[in-house]
Scaffold this motif. Structure first.
Motif, PDB file in Angstrom:
ATOM      1  N   ALA A  96     126.145 -15.202   7.424  1.00 31.74           N
ATOM      2  CA  ALA A  96     127.101 -15.371   8.519  1.00 31.74           C
ATOM      3  C   ALA A  96     126.791 -14.406   9.665  1.00 31.74           C
ATOM      4  N   ILE A  97     126.368 -13.204   9.341  1.00 34.54           N
ATOM      5  CA  ILE A  97     125.964 -12.231  10.369  1.00 34.54           C
ATOM      6  C   ILE A  97     124.742 -12.749  11.124  1.00 34.54           C
ATOM      7  N   ILE A  98     123.768 -13.255  10.397  1.00 38.45           N
ATOM      8  CA  ILE A  98     122.552 -13.787  11.019  1.00 38.45           C
ATOM      9  C   ILE A  98     122.891 -14.971  11.920  1.00 38.45           C
TER      10      ILE A  98
ATOM     11  N   ARG B  59     124.141 -17.417  17.416  1.00 39.37           N
ATOM     12  CA  ARG B  59     125.138 -17.972  18.344  1.00 39.37           C
ATOM     13  C   ARG B  59     125.257 -17.117  19.590  1.00 39.37           C
ATOM     14  N   LEU B  60     125.280 -15.811  19.398  1.00 40.23           N
ATOM     15  CA  LEU B  60     125.380 -14.921  20.555  1.00 40.23           C
ATOM     16  C   LEU B  60     124.120 -14.988  21.407  1.00 40.23           C
ATOM     17  N   ALA B  61     122.951 -15.072  20.778  1.00 44.25           N
ATOM     18  CA  ALA B  61     121.696 -15.187  21.527  1.00 44.25           C
ATOM     19  C   ALA B  61     121.687 -16.472  22.352  1.00 44.25           C
ATOM     20  N   ASP B  62     122.194 -17.555  21.774  1.00 42.06           N
ATOM     21  CA  ASP B  62     122.281 -18.820  22.514  1.00 42.06           C
ATOM     22  C   ASP B  62     123.178 -18.688  23.736  1.00 42.06           C
ATOM     23  N   ALA B  63     124.139 -17.773  23.682  1.00 42.00           N
ATOM     24  CA  ALA B  63     125.055 -17.521  24.797  1.00 42.00           C
ATOM     25  C   ALA B  63     124.520 -16.415  25.715  1.00 42.00           C
ATOM     26  N   GLY B  64     123.301 -15.959  25.464  1.00 40.97           N
ATOM     27  CA  GLY B  64     122.707 -14.907  26.294  1.00 40.97           C
ATOM     28  C   GLY B  64     123.207 -13.515  25.978  1.00 40.97           C
ATOM     29  N   ARG B  65     123.720 -13.324  24.769  1.00 41.81           N
ATOM     30  CA  ARG B  65     124.269 -12.034  24.362  1.00 41.81           C
ATOM     31  C   ARG B  65     123.588 -11.560  23.092  1.00 41.81           C
TER      32      ARG B  65
ATOM     33  N   PRO C  52     117.083 -10.431   7.928  1.00 36.11           N
ATOM     34  CA  PRO C  52     117.061 -11.708   8.631  1.00 36.11           C
ATOM     35  C   PRO C  52     115.724 -12.422   8.447  1.00 36.11           C
ATOM     36  N   ASP C  53     115.765 -13.742   8.606  1.00 29.56           N
ATOM     37  CA  ASP C  53     114.528 -14.504   8.511  1.00 29.56           C
ATOM     38  C   ASP C  53     113.739 -14.379   9.815  1.00 29.56           C
ATOM     39  N   GLY C  54     112.576 -14.989   9.862  1.00 31.01           N
ATOM     40  CA  GLY C  54     111.664 -14.810  10.984  1.00 31.01           C
ATOM     41  C   GLY C  54     112.151 -15.327  12.316  1.00 31.01           C
ATOM     42  N   ASP C  55     113.056 -16.308  12.333  1.00 28.05           N
ATOM     43  CA  ASP C  55     113.498 -16.864  13.610  1.00 28.05           C
ATOM     44  C   ASP C  55     114.829 -16.279  14.084  1.00 28.05           C
ATOM     45  N   CYS C  56     115.257 -15.188  13.479  1.00 25.58           N
ATOM     46  CA  CYS C  56     116.504 -14.538  13.866  1.00 25.58           C
ATOM     47  C   CYS C  56     116.251 -13.580  15.031  1.00 25.58           C
TER      48      CYS C  56
END
Length: 133
Positions: free
Chosen positions: A62-64, A69-75, A90-94
């Motif tokens: 859930a943290i990952i 989600r925050l990265a998608d929002a520019g944060r 985290p996995d490689g695409d985090c």
């Protein structure tokens, strides 16, 4: 078992404090809190885990997902005081998730570059079960 959360918006960042145990049942509530955070404030979000008693694999996922989600929002998402029972892997695409020893260290990282003048403005939201301060 569930979690309680509290979110405060500072000048250039937000702090999402989480209390309880971030397990399978609480992951959905955490995701809802992150949705609240995404809709409010700007800049990075420090997730304060000082009052978190522990987390499961689902909680870590859930943290990952919150970081995504925050990265998608520019944060960005940063963690403060991760539980002693494990580290976040985290996995490689985090997106990168900075980890701070405690909340004070995380806050210092964000406030040392701010202007000395502080307007004292803050907005805050919390779940009903969060202790009044």
């Amino acid at each position: 078992m569930t979690i309680e959360w509290h979110y405060a918006v500072e000048d250039t960042f937000g702090v999402l404090s989480v209390a309880g145990h971030l397990g399978p049942q609480a992951a959905r509530r955490f995701s809802g809190a992150v949705g609240w955070v995404v809709a409010r404030g700007t800049g990075p979000v420090i997730v304060d885990l000082t009052e978190l008693r522990g987390w499961s694999t689902e909680g870590q996922l859930a943290i990952i997902e919150a970081a995504r989600r925050l990265a998608d929002a520019g944060r960005g998402l940063e963690l403060a005081a991760i539980p002693a029972d494990g580290s976040l892997v985290p996995d490689g695409d985090c997106p990168d998730i900075p980890v701070h020893h405690d909340l004070a260290t995380a806050l210092a990282a964000h406030t040392r570059n701010r202007e000395a003048a502080d307007d004292g403005q803050q907005q805050a939201w919390r779940t009903d079960g969060w202790p009044a301060g």
